[in-house]
Design a protein around this motif. Structure first.
Motif, PDB file in Angstrom:
ATOM      1  N   TYR A  55       0.829  -1.205   0.000  1.00 20.70           N
ATOM      2  CA  TYR A  55       0.000   0.000   0.000  1.00 20.70           C
ATOM      3  C   TYR A  55       0.864   1.257   0.000  1.00 20.70           C
ATOM      4  CZ  TYR A  55      -3.842  -3.155   1.140  1.00 20.70           C
ATOM      5  OH  TYR A  55      -4.764  -4.158   1.109  1.00 20.70           O
ATOM      6  N   GLN A  56       1.992   1.220   0.717  1.00 24.11           N
ATOM      7  CA  GLN A  56       2.877   2.375   0.732  1.00 24.11           C
ATOM      8  C   GLN A  56       3.494   2.612  -0.643  1.00 24.11           C
ATOM      9  OE1 GLN A  56       3.284   4.655   2.833  1.00 24.11           O
ATOM     10  NE2 GLN A  56       5.079   5.701   2.069  1.00 24.11           N
ATOM     11  N   ILE A 121      -7.519   4.888  -7.809  1.00 26.49           N
ATOM     12  CA  ILE A 121      -6.762   3.859  -7.100  1.00 26.49           C
ATOM     13  C   ILE A 121      -6.081   4.416  -5.861  1.00 26.49           C
ATOM     14  CG2 ILE A 121      -4.896   2.169  -7.326  1.00 26.49           C
ATOM     15  CD1 ILE A 121      -5.502   2.021 -10.286  1.00 26.49           C
ATOM     16  N   LEU A 122      -5.473   5.601  -5.966  1.00 24.54           N
ATOM     17  CA  LEU A 122      -4.741   6.169  -4.832  1.00 24.54           C
ATOM     18  C   LEU A 122      -5.614   6.403  -3.607  1.00 24.54           C
ATOM     19  CD1 LEU A 122      -2.027   7.149  -3.835  1.00 24.54           C
ATOM     20  CD2 LEU A 122      -2.525   9.408  -4.796  1.00 24.54           C
ATOM     21  N   PRO A 123      -6.860   6.905  -3.728  1.00 26.14           N
ATOM     22  CA  PRO A 123      -7.694   7.039  -2.522  1.00 26.14           C
ATOM     23  C   PRO A 123      -7.920   5.713  -1.798  1.00 26.14           C
ATOM     24  CG  PRO A 123      -8.626   8.324  -4.317  1.00 26.14           C
ATOM     25  CD  PRO A 123      -7.523   7.510  -4.905  1.00 26.14           C
ATOM     26  N   LYS A 124      -8.139   4.639  -2.548  1.00 26.84           N
ATOM     27  CA  LYS A 124      -8.330   3.332  -1.916  1.00 26.84           C
ATOM     28  C   LYS A 124      -7.045   2.835  -1.275  1.00 26.84           C
ATOM     29  CE  LYS A 124     -12.069   1.966  -5.043  1.00 26.84           C
ATOM     30  NZ  LYS A 124     -12.535   0.958  -6.030  1.00 26.84           N
ATOM     31  N   ALA A 125      -5.912   3.094  -1.939  1.00 25.21           N
ATOM     32  CA  ALA A 125      -4.627   2.707  -1.347  1.00 25.21           C
ATOM     33  C   ALA A 125      -4.366   3.471  -0.058  1.00 25.21           C
ATOM     34  CB  ALA A 125      -3.499   2.945  -2.356  1.00 25.21           C
ATOM     35  N   ASN A 126      -4.690   4.765  -0.035  1.00 26.71           N
ATOM     36  CA  ASN A 126      -4.546   5.553   1.184  1.00 26.71           C
ATOM     37  C   ASN A 126      -5.434   5.017   2.306  1.00 26.71           C
ATOM     38  OD1 ASN A 126      -2.595   7.517   0.520  1.00 26.71           O
ATOM     39  ND2 ASN A 126      -4.089   8.665  -0.656  1.00 26.71           N
ATOM     40  N   LEU A 127      -6.661   4.633   1.945  1.00 26.30           N
ATOM     41  CA  LEU A 127      -7.581   4.088   2.937  1.00 26.30           C
ATOM     42  C   LEU A 127      -7.037   2.794   3.531  1.00 26.30           C
ATOM     43  CD1 LEU A 127     -10.321   4.032   4.370  1.00 26.30           C
ATOM     44  CD2 LEU A 127     -11.274   2.923   2.347  1.00 26.30           C
ATOM     45  N   LYS A 128      -6.558   1.896   2.675  1.00 21.20           N
ATOM     46  CA  LYS A 128      -6.003   0.632   3.154  1.00 21.20           C
ATOM     47  C   LYS A 128      -4.755   0.868   4.007  1.00 21.20           C
ATOM     48  CE  LYS A 128      -8.736  -2.238   0.795  1.00 21.20           C
ATOM     49  NZ  LYS A 128      -9.572  -3.292   1.403  1.00 21.20           N
ATOM     50  N   PHE A 129      -3.893   1.773   3.548  1.00 22.29           N
ATOM     51  CA  PHE A 129      -2.633   2.002   4.249  1.00 22.29           C
ATOM     52  C   PHE A 129      -2.860   2.602   5.631  1.00 22.29           C
ATOM     53  CE2 PHE A 129       0.736   5.083   5.303  1.00 22.29           C
ATOM     54  CZ  PHE A 129       1.785   4.206   5.495  1.00 22.29           C
ATOM     55  N   TYR A 130      -3.665   3.662   5.713  1.00 23.20           N
ATOM     56  CA  TYR A 130      -3.850   4.339   6.994  1.00 23.20           C
ATOM     57  C   TYR A 130      -4.625   3.478   7.989  1.00 23.20           C
ATOM     58  CZ  TYR A 130      -1.987   8.706   5.149  1.00 23.20           C
ATOM     59  OH  TYR A 130      -1.153   9.660   4.621  1.00 23.20           O
ATOM     60  N   THR A 252      -9.469  -2.598  12.043  1.00 22.60           N
ATOM     61  CA  THR A 252     -10.323  -1.433  12.226  1.00 22.60           C
ATOM     62  C   THR A 252     -11.280  -1.292  11.049  1.00 22.60           C
ATOM     63  OG1 THR A 252      -8.521  -0.361  13.417  1.00 22.60           O
ATOM     64  CG2 THR A 252     -10.307   1.050  12.646  1.00 22.60           C
ATOM     65  N   ASP A 253     -12.478  -0.872  11.339  1.00 21.60           N
ATOM     66  CA  ASP A 253     -13.454  -0.628  10.284  1.00 21.60           C
ATOM     67  C   ASP A 253     -12.954   0.504   9.392  1.00 21.60           C
ATOM     68  OD1 ASP A 253     -15.655  -0.447   8.677  1.00 21.60           O
ATOM     69  OD2 ASP A 253     -16.933   0.519  10.185  1.00 21.60           O
ATOM     70  N   GLN A 254     -12.773   0.214   8.103  1.00 19.69           N
ATOM     71  CA  GLN A 254     -12.238   1.218   7.200  1.00 19.69           C
ATOM     72  C   GLN A 254     -13.211   2.365   6.974  1.00 19.69           C
ATOM     73  OE1 GLN A 254     -11.010  -0.782   3.647  1.00 19.69           O
ATOM     74  NE2 GLN A 254      -9.429  -1.975   4.673  1.00 19.69           N
ATOM     75  N   GLY A 255     -14.474   2.165   7.300  1.00 20.02           N
ATOM     76  CA  GLY A 255     -15.432   3.255   7.167  1.00 20.02           C
ATOM     77  C   GLY A 255     -15.129   4.418   8.093  1.00 20.02           C
ATOM     78  N   ALA A 256     -14.375   4.140   9.182  1.00 23.34           N
ATOM     79  CA  ALA A 256     -14.011   5.215  10.100  1.00 23.34           C
ATOM     80  C   ALA A 256     -13.027   6.183   9.469  1.00 23.34           C
ATOM     81  CB  ALA A 256     -13.408   4.633  11.386  1.00 23.34           C
ATOM     82  N   PHE A 257     -12.285   5.739   8.423  1.00 22.38           N
ATOM     83  CA  PHE A 257     -11.332   6.606   7.757  1.00 22.38           C
ATOM     84  C   PHE A 257     -11.841   7.095   6.409  1.00 22.38           C
ATOM     85  CE2 PHE A 257      -8.994   3.725  10.481  1.00 22.38           C
ATOM     86  CZ  PHE A 257      -8.070   4.540  11.101  1.00 22.38           C
TER      87      PHE A 257
END
Length: 474
Positions: A55-56, A121-130, A252-257
């Motif tokens: 993801y990074q 793609i980058l928004p989803k990668a940021n979501l997964k990474f954080y 963690t629930d990814q919806g929180a980010f």
């Protein structure tokens, strides 16, 4: 497509792929050095770290791609110039612009791809990474038992060992069990033992040998009784089990980010900015209404009286227009009004600053989707003419020049972005200022390369200064 076009494309693709992966490797190493404290000593599975690095790597493409385009374009045309292939191309009647056309088409395709990547793609990668990084940072420490130190990693248990050997065997084991004992611990002591996981991985099993268990029964009345029963039992071998649930990394629930700006595409950013603008309008309206109520005259006779009174003029000294008996109460009323206004502003101003900062950040992230794509085109038109002018290939001078120009671009972009987020400059101008500054340079270098100018020829500058010196002597 002409063979010369295929030659130029092949010459470009090879260094581009090589430099892209080299830059990605360097950026990932920086990432590991930065977060090494969060990753080491926490018992992660190997695939968790690989997932985090994957993801990074998606996040770092925004920096690796423009630098790779700049570096590979300099190396491509520098190699062609060093091997006199550019001279052969021009002697065949093909200008530099026509020689660059296949690469321009390739860069435009890369630009469109980078925009699609940054928007979808980058928004989803940021979501997964954080979200994964949040789980990593909040995971408990790995179960590392150090000799001579009580370890409290397992809830309701405290474990201490005197020594350990290389095979994992422990000696002088002491376990305090606080689970369901009403504050009175159960103590297990053993001469030696070893630790292992159960087959399903849900339990930690201690294989203890030659030990004794001490257990004190609690009083039924809740009052300490000096004559309460203490039981002691010896054992040759026992295997107490400890649950490993506390060591599992909770997802963690990814919806929180999901509402974070860096994890939204263009449509999501626009919706969030509109929502923030509505919140700011509501805040201004409520604050204005609250403050306006402090200055309105409350009189039930207004609108019912037919008396017409001329407005009274008030001098600079307001107290003179107030009767002597009412001056103290007027001052106290004014003081109370100011106190209410101050408290109201103290509550609304921080919220106003937060909303402004979030709106600016949404504008910055909105423009970032386009600047990544535009930077590829800009740096190509800087790198390709530079390579044709310096006529040096390989990893020597082209690397130095490419890094120098990229540092200028990156520093200008970073400083301007910081100023934009602080509200010093317009966010749109801040995100595009590097592009605005370097575009004239790209046009100048393209013109010089087309005219076969010896821009970096030292002999040209020596002759210029020699002629200038001779003119001064005359």
């Amino acid at each position: 497509m002409k063979k010369i076009h295929l030659l130029i494309i092949k010459t470009f693709i090879r260094p581009f792929i090589a430099t892209f992966f080299v830059v990605m490797f360097i950026l990932l190493m920086f990432f590991l050095f930065k977060y090494v404290d969060d990753l080491i000593g926490k018992g992660f599975e190997w695939y968790t770290i690989l997932e985090l690095m994957y993801y990074q790597s998606m996040v770092q493409i925004s920096m690796a791609l423009p630098l790779s385009v700049l570096l590979s374009s300099i190396m491509t045309f520098g190699t062609l110039g060093e091997n006199y292939e550019l001279v052969a191309i021009k002697s065949a009647g093909i200008s530099l612009q026509k020689a660059m056309q296949p690469l321009v088409v390739l860069i435009l395709c890369l630009t469109v791809s980078s925009f699609v990547f940054s928007n979808y793609i980058l928004p989803k990668a940021n979501l997964k990474f954080y979200s994964l990084m949040y789980d990593v940072r909040n995971k408990k420490l790995a179960f590392l038992i150090k000799p001579g130190v009580f370890n409290n990693s397992i809830p309701d248990y405290s474990i201490r060992v005197d020594s350990k050997d290389e095979d994992g065997k422990m000696f002088g084991i002491m376990i305090y069990d606080h689970k369901g004992t009403n504050g009175i611990p159960k103590v297990i002591m053993a001469k030696e033992g070893e630790m292992k996981k159960s087959e399903d991985g849900k339990f930690l099993i201690f294989n203890l040998k030659n030990g004794v268990t001490y257990e004190e029964q609690s009083s039924s009345s809740g009052v300490y009784n000096p004559r309460q029963i203490l039981s002691r039992s010896r054992f040759k071998e026992t295997e107490p089990k400890f649950s490993m649930e506390s060591f599992d990394m909770q997802k963690t629930d990814q919806g929180a980010f999901g509402n974070s700006t860096v994890m939204l595409n263009l449509k999501g950013i626009v919706r969030k900015r509109d929502s923030l603008s509505k919140q700011m309008d509501t805040l201004y309206r409520n604050t204005g209404r609250s403050l306006g109520n402090n200055f309105k005259q409350n009189n039930i006779a207004i609108g019912y009286s037919k008396l017409k009174v001329a407005p009274k003029k008030i001098d600079d000294n307001i107290l003179k227009s107030i009767p002597n008996g009412s001056r103290l109460s007027s001052i106290q009323s004014a003081s109370n009004t100011i106190t209410v206004i101050t408290q109201s502003l103290a509550n609304s101003v921080p919220r106003d600053e937060d909303l402004k900062g979030e709106i600016i950040f949404t504008s910055v992230e909105y423009q970032r989707k386009f600047t990544l794509a535009a930077s590829c085109v800009l740096l190509f038109f800087i790198g390709a003419p530079l390579g044709a002018i310096i006529r040096k290939g390989g990893m020597g001078l082209p690397v130095v020049i490419a890094i120098s120009f990229f540092l200028v671009y990156h520093i200008v972009t970073t400083v301007a972005e910081k100023s934009a987020r602080e509200g010093s400059i317009n966010p749109v101008f801040g995100m595009w200022i590097a592009f605005i500054i370097l575009t004239p340079l790209a046009v100048f270098l393209t013109y010089k390369a087309t005219a076969d100018s010896a821009l970096f020829d030292i002999n040209q500058y020596k002759q210029f200064f020699v002629k200038l010196f001779k003119l001064k002597q005359r």
